[in-house]
Design a protein around this motif. Structure first.
Motif, PDB file in Angstrom:
ATOM      1  N   HIS A 190      -4.790   2.117  12.514  1.00  0.00           N
ATOM      2  CA  HIS A 190      -4.323   3.437  12.113  1.00  0.00           C
ATOM      3  C   HIS A 190      -3.866   3.452  10.659  1.00  0.00           C
ATOM      4  O   HIS A 190      -4.224   4.346   9.884  1.00  0.00           O
ATOM      5  N   THR A 191      -3.080   2.445  10.284  1.00  0.00           N
ATOM      6  CA  THR A 191      -2.608   2.361   8.900  1.00  0.00           C
ATOM      7  C   THR A 191      -3.785   2.272   7.955  1.00  0.00           C
ATOM      8  O   THR A 191      -3.840   2.970   6.940  1.00  0.00           O
ATOM      9  N   ASN A 192      -4.718   1.412   8.312  1.00  0.00           N
ATOM     10  CA  ASN A 192      -5.866   1.236   7.430  1.00  0.00           C
ATOM     11  C   ASN A 192      -6.636   2.546   7.276  1.00  0.00           C
ATOM     12  O   ASN A 192      -7.014   2.942   6.176  1.00  0.00           O
ATOM     13  N   GLN A 193      -6.828   3.211   8.398  1.00  0.00           N
ATOM     14  CA  GLN A 193      -7.598   4.444   8.365  1.00  0.00           C
ATOM     15  C   GLN A 193      -6.888   5.519   7.550  1.00  0.00           C
ATOM     16  O   GLN A 193      -7.471   6.134   6.657  1.00  0.00           O
ATOM     17  N   SER A 194      -5.600   5.744   7.868  1.00  0.00           N
ATOM     18  CA  SER A 194      -4.929   6.897   7.283  1.00  0.00           C
ATOM     19  C   SER A 194      -4.428   6.626   5.868  1.00  0.00           C
ATOM     20  O   SER A 194      -4.557   7.484   4.999  1.00  0.00           O
ATOM     21  N   ILE A 195      -3.895   5.435   5.646  1.00  0.00           N
ATOM     22  CA  ILE A 195      -3.304   5.185   4.329  1.00  0.00           C
ATOM     23  C   ILE A 195      -4.336   4.633   3.360  1.00  0.00           C
ATOM     24  O   ILE A 195      -4.566   5.201   2.296  1.00  0.00           O
ATOM     25  N   VAL A 196      -4.988   3.531   3.748  1.00  0.00           N
ATOM     26  CA  VAL A 196      -5.915   2.890   2.815  1.00  0.00           C
ATOM     27  C   VAL A 196      -7.083   3.820   2.507  1.00  0.00           C
ATOM     28  O   VAL A 196      -7.383   4.089   1.352  1.00  0.00           O
ATOM     29  N   ILE A 250       0.822  -1.209   0.000  1.00  0.00           N
ATOM     30  CA  ILE A 250       0.000   0.000   0.000  1.00  0.00           C
ATOM     31  C   ILE A 250       0.854   1.256   0.000  1.00  0.00           C
ATOM     32  O   ILE A 250       0.730   2.109  -0.872  1.00  0.00           O
ATOM     33  N   VAL A 251       1.760   1.371   0.984  1.00  0.00           N
ATOM     34  CA  VAL A 251       2.542   2.597   1.100  1.00  0.00           C
ATOM     35  C   VAL A 251       3.428   2.771  -0.123  1.00  0.00           C
ATOM     36  O   VAL A 251       3.410   3.812  -0.779  1.00  0.00           O
ATOM     37  N   HIS A 252       4.181   1.726  -0.470  1.00  0.00           N
ATOM     38  CA  HIS A 252       5.047   1.832  -1.640  1.00  0.00           C
ATOM     39  C   HIS A 252       4.245   1.879  -2.930  1.00  0.00           C
ATOM     40  O   HIS A 252       4.690   2.439  -3.918  1.00  0.00           O
ATOM     41  N   GLY A 253       3.058   1.281  -2.889  1.00  0.00           N
ATOM     42  CA  GLY A 253       2.188   1.314  -4.061  1.00  0.00           C
ATOM     43  C   GLY A 253       1.820   2.722  -4.484  1.00  0.00           C
ATOM     44  O   GLY A 253       1.571   2.976  -5.663  1.00  0.00           O
TER      45      GLY A 253
END
Lengths: 245, 245
Positions: B152-158, A157-160
């Motif tokens: 947190h990752t899911n919320q902020s990035i995804v 996700i991040v690198h995507g």
DNA sequence: TTAACGAATTGATCTTGGTCACCGAATGGG
DNA sequence: CCCATTCGGTGACCAAGATCAATTCGTTAA
């Protein structure tokens, strides 16, 4: 998917066995545990299934009690974005654990929906935590799993975000090939899509139209063939190599 | 940052104390542990610092041994994308744990770099795992932390992927305000940026130019004031509200 | 103090992927 | 079996953000 001879029609007796005889064990949290420890795990899990295509294993805002492990089948997790669209957050295959995002929350964060006939092991989390106190190996395994999950998210996700659509798509196909190989020894170069293109698009952060165009582009470059629900990988090395485009 | 009266110049004696007297404890893994359990934690941690701005706490591909918890200061983790750009994966503040993505991997996945004068507790992971066997509460806390991190990752990035730049930026400012409040009771509506705008842009998946334009737009809408390294939040409710624009 | 460097900002232009409208094929229910 | 609905694909157009180039600002070093 209605084909009665399909490999997806799972033998019921395979699904009835506990952890000790489980065909999925080499993929599962139970990997590397001795007989006695497996018995402990077996005592707290409940086997659930079959879930039919579209059926939910759990739903958003239901009380969180358990993690789930896939014995057979495929699951997607999806949530609702601020704008009200459905948003696919993950796909899960044989041996994968899902429901982990809900740990420390009172309720589940997603809907978990079967994408084909699916069987799961329900693993009540509180009991699992207690068991970890007595089985260091199990505690270790769940920690490894957390680390893996974080790495995977970061990678995909991040690198995507700084990759082109085509790169992200190839990454997805690569993942799909790897996972499918686990389920089915043969034809590692052809993937039967069990999810819709719309789901894939959502997972990749795209509109279905854009995914369709990206597939067409990869096809015109001779890397894949796109036959509706089946995608053939013609140039495996291009898809396998991390750096591409 | 050179100001000798700044709150950032940490009293050395505060940094010398173990877990039992730690001022950060209410934020830390030790929260809720009794004296004896804290002593156990104290025995395995090592306090490290001061790291100066730009100094690495660990580097990509170094052997993974420990998690780290921030006593004072700020840290960013960054990796290198396929194209060779630096990519900021996270910011960490007082009480935050970093290094978790490396669990189950032989080496660290990122560089961890101090963004100001920073002190950390090094927590050797193997010893920590052993300790968890004897302190159920600690095992439980680390699991909660994993769950939080994933949410947190899911919320902020995804979910960030289907938000406008301005929305993502407001989400970031919101996070920054919350974290800063923890460090500094007053002026919750003004944030001293300890990271560069370039780092913020990278974290948000943007080019610095696009971030600059987004800040200007929010300023023109009267929501913030952008004075170089200091950002004032004029309309707190707009930034706080989840749904905006 | 001034010089030099990197960070931040701005404007002009281009590209990617989103939006809208439409069509044909597959799927599921009566 | 038919119809309704969803899914998948295509083209025309648009807009958000990237890219490129130039300038200003701030900090550090001489």
């Amino acid at each position: 998917m209605r084909d009665p001879a399909s490999k997806k029609d799972v033998a019921l007796e395979d699904m009835a066995s506990g952890c000790v005889g489980c065909v999925t064990r080499s993929l599962c949290l139970g990997e590397g545990l001795n007989q006695q420890q497996l018995k402990g795990l077996e005592r707290i899990i409940t086997i659930r299934g079959p879930y039919r295509t579209g059926q939910a294993i759990y739903r958003l805002e239901e009380r969180f009690n358990s993690l789930f492990i896939i014995r057979a089948g495929t699951v997607k997790t999806e949530s609702v974005s601020q704008e009200g669209n459905n948003l696919v957050d993950g796909f899960f295959f044989q041996g994968d654990v899902f429901g982990m995002e809900a740990i420390g929350s009172a309720t589940y964060e997603h809907d978990a929906v079967a994408l084909e006939e699916t069987w799961v092991c329900e693993l009540p989390f509180e009991q699992f935590e207690s068991l970890c106190q007595f089985v260091p190996r199990l505690q270790h395994k769940i920690m490894l799993l957390f680390g893996q999950k974080m790495r995977h998210t970061n990678q995909s996700i991040v690198h995507g975000r700084c990759q082109s659509v085509e790169q992200r798509l190839m990454g997805f196909l690569r993942m799909l090939c790897q996972k499918s190989v686990l389920q089915d020894e043969k034809c590692r170069s052809s993937v039967q899509l069990v999810m819709t293109k719309g789901d894939i698009a959502s997972y990749l952060g795209l509109r279905p139209e854009s995914l369709s165009r990206a597939l067409r582009k990869l096809q015109s470059r001779g890397i894949i063939r796109n036959h509706g629900k089946r995608v053939e990988v013609l140039n495996v090395s291009a898809v396998s190599s991390e750096v591409c485009k």
